[in-house]
Design a protein around this motif. Structure first.
Motif, PDB file in Angstrom:
ATOM      1  N   THR A 192       9.478  -0.740   2.454  1.00 45.87           N
ATOM      2  CA  THR A 192      10.403   0.383   2.306  1.00 45.87           C
ATOM      3  C   THR A 192       9.918   1.609   3.066  1.00 45.87           C
ATOM      4  N   THR A 193       8.604   1.792   3.165  1.00 44.07           N
ATOM      5  CA  THR A 193       8.022   2.892   3.941  1.00 44.07           C
ATOM      6  C   THR A 193       6.784   2.361   4.641  1.00 44.07           C
ATOM      7  N   GLN A 194       6.240   3.154   5.550  1.00 45.26           N
ATOM      8  CA  GLN A 194       5.048   2.745   6.279  1.00 45.26           C
ATOM      9  C   GLN A 194       3.841   3.540   5.795  1.00 45.26           C
ATOM     10  N   SER A 195       2.691   2.870   5.744  1.00 46.93           N
ATOM     11  CA  SER A 195       1.463   3.491   5.273  1.00 46.93           C
ATOM     12  C   SER A 195       0.366   3.253   6.298  1.00 46.93           C
ATOM     13  N   GLU A 196      -0.555   4.219   6.414  1.00 47.91           N
ATOM     14  CA  GLU A 196      -1.706   4.067   7.290  1.00 47.91           C
ATOM     15  C   GLU A 196      -2.875   3.399   6.587  1.00 47.91           C
ATOM     16  N   ALA A 197      -2.739   3.128   5.292  1.00 51.65           N
ATOM     17  CA  ALA A 197      -3.844   2.559   4.519  1.00 51.65           C
ATOM     18  C   ALA A 197      -4.170   1.146   4.998  1.00 51.65           C
ATOM     19  N   THR A 198      -5.442   0.784   4.936  1.00 49.55           N
ATOM     20  CA  THR A 198      -5.884  -0.553   5.304  1.00 49.55           C
ATOM     21  C   THR A 198      -6.413  -1.329   4.102  1.00 49.55           C
ATOM     22  N   GLU A 199      -6.525  -0.664   2.949  1.00 44.37           N
ATOM     23  CA  GLU A 199      -6.932  -1.328   1.719  1.00 44.37           C
ATOM     24  C   GLU A 199      -6.482  -0.468   0.544  1.00 44.37           C
ATOM     25  N   SER A 200      -6.440  -1.093  -0.639  1.00 44.24           N
ATOM     26  CA  SER A 200      -6.063  -0.331  -1.816  1.00 44.24           C
ATOM     27  C   SER A 200      -6.436  -1.123  -3.060  1.00 44.24           C
ATOM     28  N   THR A 201      -6.325  -0.430  -4.188  1.00 44.49           N
ATOM     29  CA  THR A 201      -6.577  -1.034  -5.491  1.00 44.49           C
ATOM     30  C   THR A 201      -5.443  -0.663  -6.430  1.00 44.49           C
ATOM     31  N   TYR A 204       0.842  -1.193   0.000  1.00 46.95           N
ATOM     32  CA  TYR A 204       0.000   0.000   0.000  1.00 46.95           C
ATOM     33  C   TYR A 204       0.883   1.251   0.000  1.00 46.95           C
ATOM     34  N   GLY A 205       0.976   1.899  -1.143  1.00 47.88           N
ATOM     35  CA  GLY A 205       1.770   3.114  -1.249  1.00 47.88           C
ATOM     36  C   GLY A 205       3.264   2.884  -1.158  1.00 47.88           C
ATOM     37  N   ALA A 206       3.700   1.657  -1.291  1.00 48.46           N
ATOM     38  CA  ALA A 206       5.120   1.340  -1.110  1.00 48.46           C
ATOM     39  C   ALA A 206       5.425   0.022  -1.816  1.00 48.46           C
ATOM     40  N   THR A 207       6.645  -0.447  -1.614  1.00 48.06           N
ATOM     41  CA  THR A 207       7.072  -1.744  -2.131  1.00 48.06           C
ATOM     42  C   THR A 207       7.867  -2.467  -1.052  1.00 48.06           C
ATOM     43  N   GLY A 208       8.033  -3.784  -1.238  1.00 50.88           N
ATOM     44  CA  GLY A 208       8.898  -4.529  -0.337  1.00 50.88           C
ATOM     45  C   GLY A 208      10.350  -4.115  -0.529  1.00 50.88           C
ATOM     46  N   ARG A 209      11.107  -4.139   0.547  1.00 54.23           N
ATOM     47  CA  ARG A 209      12.491  -3.694   0.455  1.00 54.23           C
ATOM     48  C   ARG A 209      13.327  -4.724  -0.298  1.00 54.23           C
TER      49      ARG A 209
END
Length: 459
Positions: A194-203, A144-149
């Motif tokens: 890589t970063t932290q997000s407050e999102a709980t869902e996404s598309t 969510y708004g990021a990628t795995g490191r």
């Protein structure tokens, strides 16, 4: 036609999610955690039969329950055929399609970046190739708004994997329609993100607008991603080998009970005695030489990060339930059997009087520095310290502290972090080393409000 059901099993202490997906009769699971009883309970509650267990990748931040779950239920265990593992599995390759029940079709999509052999899975309802995917299970690829490191396999691979990650996220975004819901495994506080997000869902459509891998060109993405990577927990290096070996179902039975004399003996022999109570209770009284890792914070992450791997651990909790919760969290990172446990409180855990140290605020620190010199120990990560810090504070990140306590200057040591949890661990380490700590149990933003002089890039 009733929609497919997607159940999320959260592990907030590690920042991970597992998924149970079913059509009312048949089910599959994605990336199950080690304590598989949670998955079995969900399957039982929904009245469905598990037929497939999928791994998106060989995990680096937790020990999987996949093999144990498959053996327990008779389900097929599906792992990338290119992964070198020590157990029988159903091999998966890019573009393989699996039919589960009458309606569920799961397509494997190669998405290297977090690891070289990472797979994502696109779920289609009703089994028609013309039907668009309704969900994608993206593991440690598209978050969510990021990628795995991309740096968990070592420095030599980081640049290559970062470029793979950018390409893989774009591949997913092109292949999948905008309404497709995404279900990542990591990214909810995990150091795998890589970063932290407050999102709980996404598309997919939302990620086109906000995800750096989709809004930036490859060179910009790679440069900024690599510049922003911080330290990751030391125990991660143990996870991939454990997962490739095929971890068994954990033993969560209660360990042997220890009295105060046995606790003292274990401390003197170099074992770790871990107090699970909250930090203010620990400061008020604790067994001398024990360490504070409260269940109210990142217990397993920080214990796994700091402890010399393989050191016996004894758990001290107010109740048996506290000890059981700690055991559950520890088996997820491969610390399988505590050496012993004790319940109650510090009076029963100590030979002689319990130890203690003061708890204070940043306002107290501002006042005391008018009257006498003290050492301010900042145990936040280097990037936090660089951004904003108390002038003259000594920075030793919490994960470096066990090997660097001797570097702390002489004097009374006022220990702080961003909120108090890491500072409590540090204060207990300082206390066990025979130094004099004061725990600052306060939010760091209060430091500037009380007139402490700050330095850094954000001050």
């Amino acid at each position: 036609m009733t929609a497919l059901t997607i159940r999320t099993i959260e592990t907030p202490s590690l920042g991970d999610r597992s998924y149970v997906v079913h059509d009312g009769e048949m089910a599959f699971v994605i990336d199950p955690q080690r304590d598989i009883d949670r998955v079995l309970a969900q399957l039982d509650a929904d009245g469905v039969r598990l037929t497939h267990v999928f791994e998106t990748h060989i995990h680096n931040d937790y020990v999987t329950g996949g093999l144990a779950l498959a053996r327990n239920t008779g389900a097929a265990y599906l792992v990338n055929g290119a992964d070198e593992v020590s157990f029988d599995r159903t091999p998966v390759a890019d573009d393989d399609v699996f039919s589960i029940g009458a309606r569920m079709r799961l397509r494997a999509i190669a998405t290297p970046g977090h690891t070289y052999t990472h797979l994502s899975y696109a779920l289609t309802d009703a089994g028609s190739d013309a039907e668009p995917p309704v969900a994608a299970f993206t593991g440690g690829s598209l978050l969510y708004g990021a990628t795995g490191r991309p740096d968990l396999l070592g420095e030599d691979h980081t640049g290559h994997l970062a470029r793979h990650q950018h390409a893989s996220v774009r591949k997913l975004a092109v292949l999948l329609p905008d309404p497709t819901s995404i279900y990542p495994t990591h990214g909810f506080g995990s150091f795998c993100s890589t970063t932290q997000s407050e999102a709980t869902e996404s598309t997919i459509g939302r990620e086109w607008r906000i995800n750096p891998a989709l809004t930036q060109d490859a060179e910009t993405y790679v440069r900024e991603l690599l510049d922003g990577l911080g330290a990751w927990p030391a125990y991660y290096v143990q996870m991939s080998p454990a997962n490739a070996a095929g971890p068994p179902e954990p033993d969560l039975s209660t360990p042997a009970r220890a009295d105060a004399y046995e606790l003292r003996r274990r401390i003197e022999s170099g074992e770790w005695i871990v107090d699970l109570r909250n930090r203010t209770a620990f400061a008020a009284g604790h067994a001398p030489g024990s360490f504070s890792f409260g269940l109210d914070g990142g217990f397993a992450t920080y214990l796994g990060w700091l402890i010399p791997w393989g050191t016996p651990v004894t758990l001290l909790g107010e109740t048996a339930d506290d000890v059981g919760q700690a055991q559950r969290e520890l088996v997820r990172i491969g610390i399988d059997r505590p050496a012993a446990h004790a319940t109650g409180g510090p009076e029963g855990w100590s030979v002689g009087a319990p130890a203690s140290f003061p708890v204070a605020t940043f306002a107290d620190l501002a006042q005391v520095r008018h009257h006498r010199p003290v050492v301010v120990l900042d145990v936040r990560r280097e990037e936090e310290y660089t951004a904003a810090r108390i002038e003259t504070a000594v920075n030793i990140p919490i994960h470096d502290l066990p090997s660097r306590i001797g570097e702390i200057p002489d004097g009374e040591i006022w220990v702080h972090c961003a909120s108090g949890y890491r500072a409590s661990i540090a204060a207990s380490l300082v206390d066990a080393a025979g130094r004099t700590p004061v725990l600052i149990d306060d939010a760091f933003e209060h430091a500037i409000e009380v007139g402490l002089h700050l330095a850094g890039t954000e001050t």
